[in-house]
Write an enzyme that holds these catalytic residues in place. Structure first.
Site, PDB file in Angstrom:
ATOM      1  N   GLY A   1      -7.965   5.162  -4.022  1.00 32.83           N
ATOM      2  CA  GLY A   1      -8.361   5.873  -2.806  1.00 32.83           C
ATOM      3  C   GLY A   1      -8.669   7.318  -3.146  1.00 32.83           C
TER       4      GLY A   1
ATOM      5  N   GLY B   1      -2.868   9.022   0.247  1.00 32.79           N
ATOM      6  CA  GLY B   1      -1.507   8.495   0.387  1.00 32.79           C
ATOM      7  C   GLY B   1      -1.115   7.539  -0.719  1.00 32.79           C
ATOM      8  CE  LYS B   2      -5.057   7.876  -5.359  1.00 33.31           C
ATOM      9  NZ  LYS B   2      -5.442   8.974  -4.445  1.00 33.31           N
ATOM     10  CB  THR B   3       1.156   9.528  -5.297  1.00 31.37           C
ATOM     11  OG1 THR B   3       0.046   9.633  -6.202  1.00 31.37           O
ATOM     12  CG2 THR B   3       2.442   9.816  -6.056  1.00 31.37           C
TER      13      THR B   3
ATOM     14  CB  SER C   1      -9.672   3.927 -10.053  1.00 34.83           C
ATOM     15  OG  SER C   1      -8.878   3.557  -8.949  1.00 34.83           O
TER      16      SER C   1
END
Length: 241
Positions: free
Chosen positions: A79, A84-86, A152
């Site tokens: 994303g 909010g990925k981590t 990514s």
């Protein structure tokens, strides 16, 4: 977190055997009032139970019933920055640890700190993803699953990861730029908009949205806990039987 060493485990086994044998000797002596008989009973019990325990463990080693096999998987969080990925990946990792799954946490910043000098051009990012894919592949050979969070942004790098690793689960952490800007406590979006940061996904570099993600969590509408619950349900349904 502590783990018993082999020496500690052996010491615990010996101490328990001493306690058990001493208890047997005392019981026999109390009932029969013969020390020689009590000591003999204790010695016989020690030898007999060690042998029986070995046979018992070997038998259960060959019995497959009740074993839980978990094929290693890779949760790939993707994303734009501050989607909010981590945060979500960290909480998912904590929840999965409770299931006794052999697990490692991989995050973009940690890997970049480990391998300095990685740029943000398309070529550099794709090379970076290739290295990460090899790392995940190596971990999976040792039956270790991974929770990975990387921007990514390019579909070819995500495709490469999918081809390299087993049971790749793409989690698209979806959020619009305005929402991410509102979370920007470091001011990186403002810097990117001013041109101070180049190749910033979602601002002055493209982010190619995944078209075939196994899980999509829209953090514009879902809370962190709701997102985590959705992901854990997927893992329990498909990978932890």
């Amino acid at each position: 977190m502590y783990r018993d060493t082999n020496k500690r485990s052996i010491a615990k086994g010996i101490s328990w055997r001493v306690v058990a044998t001493t208890t047997t000797i005392i019981i026999v002596y109390v009932f029969f009032d013969r020390l020689d008989l009590a000591i003999a009973a204790g010695m016989i019990e020690t030898v007999l139970k060690v042998g029986l325990y070995w046979i018992h463990e070997r038998a259960w080693f060959k019995i497959r019933w009740g074993r839980k096999k978990i094929d290693p998987f890779n949760l790939w969080f993707t994303g734009i920055p501050l989607s909010g990925k981590t945060t979500i990946a960290d909480k998912v990792y904590i929840e999965l640890e409770k299931l006794d799954i052999p697990l490692e946490r991989l995050d973009s910043q940690d890997i970049r700190d480990l391998i300095p000098g990685i740029g943000f051009s398309r070529e550099d990012r794709n090379l970076h993803m290739h290295r990460v894919g090899h790392l995940i592949k190596t971990l999976q050979k040792n039956s270790i699953s991974t929770v990975s969070s990387f921007v990514s942004p390019y579909k070819e790098s995500r495709r490469a990861i999918r081809e390299m690793v087993k049971n790749n689960i793409v989690v698209y952490v979806k959020a619009d730029v305005e929402t991410c800007k509102s979370r920007d406590y470091k001011g990186v979006y403002e810097k990117a908009l001013r041109g101070e940061l180049k190749n910033f996904s979602g601002v002055n570099d493209i982010y190619e949205e995944p078209q075939h993600a196994e899980i999509v969590v829209d953090t514009n509408n879902l809370s962190v806990d709701e997102s985590v619950e959705l992901i854990i349900k997927h893992i329990k349904k498909n990978y932890v039987k």
